[in-house]
Design a protein around this motif. Structure first.
Motif, PDB file in Angstrom:
ATOM      1  N   PRO A 214       1.677   1.957  -5.780  1.00  0.00           N
ATOM      2  CA  PRO A 214       0.533   2.453  -6.547  1.00  0.00           C
ATOM      3  C   PRO A 214      -0.395   3.317  -5.710  1.00  0.00           C
ATOM      4  N   ASP A 215      -0.985   4.326  -6.375  1.00  0.00           N
ATOM      5  CA  ASP A 215      -1.961   5.163  -5.683  1.00  0.00           C
ATOM      6  C   ASP A 215      -3.362   4.728  -6.073  1.00  0.00           C
ATOM      7  N   SER A 216      -4.355   5.406  -5.528  1.00  0.00           N
ATOM      8  CA  SER A 216      -5.750   5.002  -5.717  1.00  0.00           C
ATOM      9  C   SER A 216      -6.177   5.092  -7.178  1.00  0.00           C
ATOM     10  N   GLU A 217      -5.567   6.008  -7.938  1.00  0.00           N
ATOM     11  CA  GLU A 217      -5.959   6.172  -9.334  1.00  0.00           C
ATOM     12  C   GLU A 217      -5.511   4.987 -10.179  1.00  0.00           C
ATOM     13  N   GLU A 228      -3.817   4.569   1.969  1.00  0.00           N
ATOM     14  CA  GLU A 228      -3.087   5.407   2.916  1.00  0.00           C
ATOM     15  C   GLU A 228      -1.687   4.875   3.156  1.00  0.00           C
ATOM     16  N   GLU A 229      -1.578   3.556   3.246  1.00  0.00           N
ATOM     17  CA  GLU A 229      -0.265   2.941   3.467  1.00  0.00           C
ATOM     18  C   GLU A 229       0.675   3.236   2.300  1.00  0.00           C
ATOM     19  N   ASN A 230       0.187   3.096   1.080  1.00  0.00           N
ATOM     20  CA  ASN A 230       1.015   3.357  -0.098  1.00  0.00           C
ATOM     21  C   ASN A 230       1.442   4.820  -0.168  1.00  0.00           C
ATOM     22  N   ALA A 231       0.537   5.718   0.192  1.00  0.00           N
ATOM     23  CA  ALA A 231       0.881   7.143   0.193  1.00  0.00           C
ATOM     24  C   ALA A 231       1.978   7.421   1.216  1.00  0.00           C
ATOM     25  N   GLU A 232       1.887   6.775   2.360  1.00  0.00           N
ATOM     26  CA  GLU A 232       2.897   6.948   3.400  1.00  0.00           C
ATOM     27  C   GLU A 232       4.244   6.394   2.943  1.00  0.00           C
ATOM     28  N   LEU A 233       4.226   5.251   2.266  1.00  0.00           N
ATOM     29  CA  LEU A 233       5.475   4.639   1.792  1.00  0.00           C
ATOM     30  C   LEU A 233       6.118   5.474   0.692  1.00  0.00           C
ATOM     31  N   ARG A 234       5.311   6.050  -0.191  1.00  0.00           N
ATOM     32  CA  ARG A 234       5.868   6.919  -1.240  1.00  0.00           C
ATOM     33  C   ARG A 234       6.567   8.121  -0.621  1.00  0.00           C
TER      34      ARG A 234
END
Length: 340
Positions: A214-217, A228-234
């Motif tokens: 999931p992202d921040s939205e 930031e971690e989720n963005a990196e994993l995506r």
């Protein structure tokens, strides 16, 4: 029966084993251990068994002697093999239940494999649904729903194949699918980057519902570090994995290493493989997200479909019954024929 529950002191621990984020702490009070169910799906030769042993950091499944040469041309039917391992990650006791699927994809027509896996996933949902409807709940009931399905993609270097697309499209609404590129060390770094992009382009083009961090939205409660971690994993998907059961000592530290004439691949080195990061996702940082999505989204979707289908069937039955009752008086009112 629990397999491989003993510790193997010769196996290198994950570099992320003692790293955690707040989301994983709420399960530390699970004294008997937090059940977590993972299914491994992929064709023979893609390293599922090695992945399983590397994930558990112990020898859960011993190496096989290889297929009988005289029977190698005969495709074995797909099976479900269960392995249970008790482990501890960052102070959290986990009961890891792994369902392996040997025989998947080994036939010319794999429709039967698709149906078997879908039926297996839905039967686990049915078990929870039946338990919910009981007047008196069973305190020893075990939730066997699959929280994550690791799908092994053949490293062709081109794009997804029909079997990959069909399997993930069919099962994406029944479990959290995490695609991985198997044997990623067979590709050059440049080839791997391009193949990852092609796979994600196919996933988007065909509308394949894989697990998305999931992202921040989507979640305003996440802190900046988690976002930031989720963005990196995506950006890392699909994860490029290399498994290895051989441990060598480098600078006084045990390391899982695959050796080649041109060099070595360090399994726990993020520059060589995404395996360690994937392990951290499964057993630490996102174990709660995977369990919650299984319950709150995937199961609820199936439950709604199941109950809606039952309601429609019941309504159809009532309409048929009313139709029959409406015609019954008309039939009774008709005069009987008289035989002279």
């Amino acid at each position: 029966m629990k397999e491989g529950s003993g510790e193997d002191q010769n196996v290198a621990p994950s570099v992320y084993s003692h790293t955690s984020r707040p989301g994983s702490h709420r399960y530390k009070n699970a004294k008997k251990g937090l059940p977590f169910n993972v299914m491994l799906v992929g064709e023979s030769g893609l390293g599922r068994t090695t992945f399983l042993n590397t994930l558990c950091e112990r020898m859960v499944v011993p190496p096989s002697s290889g297929p009988n040469a005289e029977q190698a041309h005969i495709a074995e039917p797909m099976q479900f093999k269960h392995h249970t391992v008790e482990m501890e990650e960052d102070g959290m006791k986990i009961i890891l239940n792994i369902i392996d699927t040997p025989g998947f994809g080994d036939s010319i027509d794999n429709e039967g494999c698709f149906n078997q896996i879908q039926e297996y996933l839905e039967v686990q949902f049915d078990g929870v649904l039946a338990e919910e409807n009981r007047i008196k709940r069973n305190p020893k009931f075990k939730d066997s729903r699959v929280h994550a399905l690791i799908y092994f993609i053949t490293p062709t270097g081109h794009s997804l194949r029909e079997i990959d697309i069909e399997l993930m499209r069919r099962l994406g609404n029944r479990t959290n699918i995490i695609p991985v590129i198997a044997r990623s060390d067979s590709l050059t770094p440049r080839e791997l980057v391009l193949f990852k992009q092609r796979v994600m382009d196919d996933i988007a083009a065909y509308g394949i519902p894989v697990f998305s961090f999931p992202d921040s939205e989507e979640d305003d409660d996440d802190d900046e570090e988690t976002v930031e971690e989720n963005a990196e994993l995506r950006a890392m998907m699909p994860f490029a994995v290399v498994g290895c059961e051989e441990v060598v000592n480098e600078d006084g530290r045990p390391m899982r290493v695959r050796s080649y004439p041109w060099g070595v691949v360090q399994i726990d080195n993020d520059e060589h493989s995404d395996f360690d990061r994937l392990r951290y996702v499964l057993l630490n940082s996102h174990i709660g997200d995977l369990r919650d999505r299984t319950q709150n989204e995937l199961y609820e979707l199936y439950r709604t479909e199941k109950l809606s289908g039952a309601t429609v069937a019941h309504q159809d039955q009532e309409l048929e019954s009313e139709h029959q009752q409406a015609h019954a008086p008309m039939a009774a009112a008709q005069p009987h024929s008289v035989v002279a």
